[in-house]
Design a protein around this motif. Sequence first.
Motif, PDB file in Angstrom:
ATOM      1  N   THR A  10       5.564   2.892   2.966  1.00 54.97           N
ATOM      2  CA  THR A  10       6.880   3.057   2.715  1.00 54.97           C
ATOM      3  C   THR A  10       7.503   4.240   3.315  1.00 54.97           C
ATOM      4  O   THR A  10       8.546   4.356   3.970  1.00 54.97           O
ATOM      5  CB  THR A  10       7.235   2.963   1.444  1.00 54.97           C
ATOM      6  OG1 THR A  10       6.615   3.891   0.629  1.00 54.97           O
ATOM      7  CG2 THR A  10       6.952   1.388   0.680  1.00 54.97           C
ATOM      8  N   MET A  11       6.743   5.155   3.315  1.00 55.76           N
ATOM      9  CA  MET A  11       6.954   6.580   3.855  1.00 55.76           C
ATOM     10  C   MET A  11       7.067   6.463   5.352  1.00 55.76           C
ATOM     11  O   MET A  11       7.858   7.042   5.951  1.00 55.76           O
ATOM     12  CB  MET A  11       5.808   7.874   3.305  1.00 55.76           C
ATOM     13  CG  MET A  11       6.148   8.319   1.932  1.00 55.76           C
ATOM     14  SD  MET A  11       7.753   9.027   1.888  1.00 55.76           S
ATOM     15  CE  MET A  11       7.486  10.722   2.488  1.00 55.76           C
ATOM     16  N   GLU A  24      13.475  12.657   5.892  1.00 53.17           N
ATOM     17  CA  GLU A  24      14.971  12.614   5.034  1.00 53.17           C
ATOM     18  C   GLU A  24      14.561  12.426   3.416  1.00 53.17           C
ATOM     19  O   GLU A  24      15.269  12.960   2.681  1.00 53.17           O
ATOM     20  CB  GLU A  24      15.678  11.480   5.701  1.00 53.17           C
ATOM     21  CG  GLU A  24      16.456  11.784   6.936  1.00 53.17           C
ATOM     22  CD  GLU A  24      17.132  13.063   6.966  1.00 53.17           C
ATOM     23  OE1 GLU A  24      17.733  13.492   5.969  1.00 53.17           O
ATOM     24  OE2 GLU A  24      16.820  14.135   7.745  1.00 53.17           O
ATOM     25  N   ALA A  25      13.474  11.527   3.501  1.00 55.99           N
ATOM     26  CA  ALA A  25      13.022  11.087   2.265  1.00 55.99           C
ATOM     27  C   ALA A  25      12.657  12.644   1.282  1.00 55.99           C
ATOM     28  O   ALA A  25      12.822  12.621   0.261  1.00 55.99           O
ATOM     29  CB  ALA A  25      11.727   9.995   2.245  1.00 55.99           C
ATOM     30  N   GLY A  66       5.732  15.074  -6.317  1.00 55.90           N
ATOM     31  CA  GLY A  66       5.239  13.599  -6.407  1.00 55.90           C
ATOM     32  C   GLY A  66       5.715  12.892  -4.905  1.00 55.90           C
ATOM     33  O   GLY A  66       6.132  11.828  -5.010  1.00 55.90           O
ATOM     34  N   VAL A  67       5.724  13.641  -3.712  1.00 54.21           N
ATOM     35  CA  VAL A  67       5.857  12.972  -2.627  1.00 54.21           C
ATOM     36  C   VAL A  67       4.845  12.001  -2.255  1.00 54.21           C
ATOM     37  O   VAL A  67       3.834  12.531  -2.223  1.00 54.21           O
ATOM     38  CB  VAL A  67       6.136  14.142  -1.419  1.00 54.21           C
ATOM     39  CG1 VAL A  67       6.510  13.581  -0.170  1.00 54.21           C
ATOM     40  CG2 VAL A  67       7.373  15.010  -1.890  1.00 54.21           C
ATOM     41  N   PRO A  68       5.280  10.803  -1.867  1.00 51.11           N
ATOM     42  CA  PRO A  68       3.977   9.829  -1.522  1.00 51.11           C
ATOM     43  C   PRO A  68       3.644   9.951   0.088  1.00 51.11           C
ATOM     44  O   PRO A  68       4.114  10.798   0.716  1.00 51.11           O
ATOM     45  CB  PRO A  68       4.631   8.518  -1.769  1.00 51.11           C
ATOM     46  CG  PRO A  68       6.200   8.934  -1.475  1.00 51.11           C
ATOM     47  CD  PRO A  68       6.522  10.106  -1.793  1.00 51.11           C
ATOM     48  N   GLU A  73       0.519  14.517   7.550  1.00 53.41           N
ATOM     49  CA  GLU A  73       1.461  14.110   8.877  1.00 53.41           C
ATOM     50  C   GLU A  73       2.924  14.634   8.609  1.00 53.41           C
ATOM     51  O   GLU A  73       3.632  14.718   9.372  1.00 53.41           O
ATOM     52  CB  GLU A  73       1.230  12.445   8.581  1.00 53.41           C
ATOM     53  CG  GLU A  73       0.379  11.812   9.532  1.00 53.41           C
ATOM     54  CD  GLU A  73       0.313  10.391   9.470  1.00 53.41           C
ATOM     55  OE1 GLU A  73       1.423   9.793   9.170  1.00 53.41           O
ATOM     56  OE2 GLU A  73      -0.714   9.736   9.556  1.00 53.41           O
ATOM     57  N   LEU A  74       3.361  14.604   7.240  1.00 53.61           N
ATOM     58  CA  LEU A  74       4.880  14.956   7.062  1.00 53.61           C
ATOM     59  C   LEU A  74       4.952  16.188   7.358  1.00 53.61           C
ATOM     60  O   LEU A  74       5.964  16.678   7.938  1.00 53.61           O
ATOM     61  CB  LEU A  74       5.137  14.768   5.599  1.00 53.61           C
ATOM     62  CG  LEU A  74       6.169  15.154   4.817  1.00 53.61           C
ATOM     63  CD1 LEU A  74       7.454  14.326   5.665  1.00 53.61           C
ATOM     64  CD2 LEU A  74       6.629  14.964   3.390  1.00 53.61           C
TER      65      LEU A  74
END
Length: 223
Positions: A10-11, A24-25, A66-68, A73-74
């Motif tokens: 989903t990310m 953005e998330a 809690g960032v999934p 990579e993020l």
Amino acid sequence: GPMSPGASSTMRGDASPRAKSPREAFKKMLKKNFGSILAGWTRHLDVSEQWRVPRGVFVQKARDIGVPGNLKELFDKFAQTGKEFITLKDLDPEVHQALEDFQTLAKEKCGSFAKMWLKLDIGARGFVTQEEFVEGLTGLGYQGDAAQLFRFLRPEKDRHLLCLEDLGHHGAQEMREIRAQTSTFKFRASSPKSKASQRLGNAGEEAFQIEGSEDDAGEGERA
């Protein structure tokens, strides 16, 4: 759990028009948790006030809220190629630019955030409203969108007041110095007059003069 394939896909779901990009998330989660990107940066990511956040710290801090998904990579999505840290500019260039213009204005027009604050906080109450902030900055010649800057700076989404320590690391640092020097800073020029008459009078200007003359005297003693 948070590391399940479903969470990471989903990310990464950039292909779907509805899905927010991972960047953005993440920024949305910062706003949700801290009220603004800048507050998230100063209060959570860059607590050591280095203006840079190393990869390992970023990954840990993102996990803490809690960032999934794949956090390394993020990090790479924000960092410039080959860099092992990110800056506020990497995180949000618009917020960075607004803050930089604001810092430049404070130094050029007033000498410091603290002295600029005395011009904004006319009643010397220790806070300014959005209206006072916008009016004060416009009067000092701020070229950007002062109302947007107010929104960038405020640490809670629904708060309509700013304090000096909300102005990023420099504001917090100067407030600590001021408090160490004098406990009467906030109330030096306060008076029971109405807001309108305070504006017409020069309560704020007197506070600015007093603060300025004390600074000069202090420097003389230290020299």
